[in-house]
Design an enzyme around this catalytic site. Structure first.
Site, PDB file in Angstrom:
ATOM      1  N   SER A 142      -3.562 -45.987 -34.489  1.00  0.00           N
ATOM      2  CA  SER A 142      -3.735 -45.367 -33.340  1.00  0.00           C
ATOM      3  C   SER A 142      -4.450 -43.903 -33.647  1.00  0.00           C
ATOM      4  O   SER A 142      -4.321 -43.541 -34.719  1.00  0.00           O
ATOM      5  CB  SER A 142      -2.509 -44.933 -32.386  1.00  0.00           C
ATOM      6  N   TYR A 166       5.935 -42.511 -31.390  1.00  0.00           N
ATOM      7  CA  TYR A 166       4.949 -43.309 -31.536  1.00  0.00           C
ATOM      8  C   TYR A 166       3.862 -42.597 -32.472  1.00  0.00           C
ATOM      9  O   TYR A 166       3.509 -43.487 -33.485  1.00  0.00           O
ATOM     10  CB  TYR A 166       4.093 -43.529 -30.324  1.00  0.00           C
TER      11      TYR A 166
END
Length: 250
Positions: A142, A166
């Site tokens: 990401s 995350y």
């Protein structure tokens, strides 16, 4: 890559994972749809078969060691080797994980899927990848894992809330990618991380609520970088982190 090439994509029953599987299938690969929910995995595989592709569902919960071992046996029996592994399965853990207020159970679940799950699946599939003439491993990371972006006052990540879940798990995944690349550098297996960007899928609902950003990027657009890394030639990079525009700053 020829029409006998086999790819396994985890978390492939929807979103970017499905788009990656569809893109690889369109390139003539036999695609194995890894999905925690067997019914949803079969539905996704059936939709690709309806489009004329060779696609098969593989029940696979990356957090369950026994399920991972069963999946590896399934792949070995079905194809005998694995040319491409795309570690796409991931969870956000939802919003609101400020480091000083983090729910450690949630943080653990995020790392168990996004980091430990990649280790489980990669290690289980490595014997099959070693049988391939040009194995490729793609870890779907990401842009939020970029420490350069997160610490740049000029980047929009600067104003996103801090999180212990995350982005931290994906930053750890980037380092893990490097370590696998080091370990496998003499085998011909190339290992890279992909940043697909925020796409208009169910996965980014929390992100859009936190940032107020409107996401128009499609899952197919997000999948493109992973597909490119999955089909690298023998002179391709390894141990890198890439998006559509090239290398992403760590």
């Amino acid at each position: 890559m020829d029409d006998t090439t086999t790819a396994l994509v985890t978390g492939a029953n929807k979103g970017i994972g499905y788009a990656v599987a569809a893109g690889l299938a369109a390139r003539g690969m036999t695609v194995l749809i890894g999905a925690r929910d067997a019914g949803l995995g079969e539905k996704a595989a059936a939709s690709l078969r309806d489009a004329g592709h060779d696609a098969r569902a593989v029940p696979l919960d990356v957090t369950d060691p026994a399920a991972v071992r069963d999946a590896a046996r399934h792949v070995a029996a079905a194809t005998g080797r694995l040319d491409v592994l795309v570690n796409n399965a991931g969870i956000s853990g939802g919003a609101g994980h400020l480091p000083d207020e983090a729910d450690m159970d949630v943080v653990h679940r995020v790392f168990d899927t996004n980091l430990y799950g990649v280790i489980r699946v990669t290690n289980a599939m490595l014997p099959l990848l070693r049988r391939a003439p040009a194995g490729r491993i793609v870890n779907v990371s990401s842009g939020t894992s970029s420490m350069a972006a997160m610490t740049d006052p000029g980047h929009y990540f600067w104003d996103t809330p801090a999180s212990a879940a995350y982005p931290a798990s994906k930053a750890a995944l980037n380092m893990l990618t490097i370590q696998y690349a080091k370990r496998l550098r003499d085998t011909g297996i190339l290992v890279n991380a992909a940043a697909p960007g925020a796409c208009a899928t169910d996965f980014v609902l929390d992100f859009t609520r936190l940032t107020g950003r409107t996401i128009e990027r499609t899952a197919e657009q997000g999948a493109a970088v992973a597909i490119r890394l999955a089909t690298l030639g023998e002179d391709g990079p390894t141990g890198g982190f890439f998006d559509d525009d090239g290398p992403v700053p760590w």
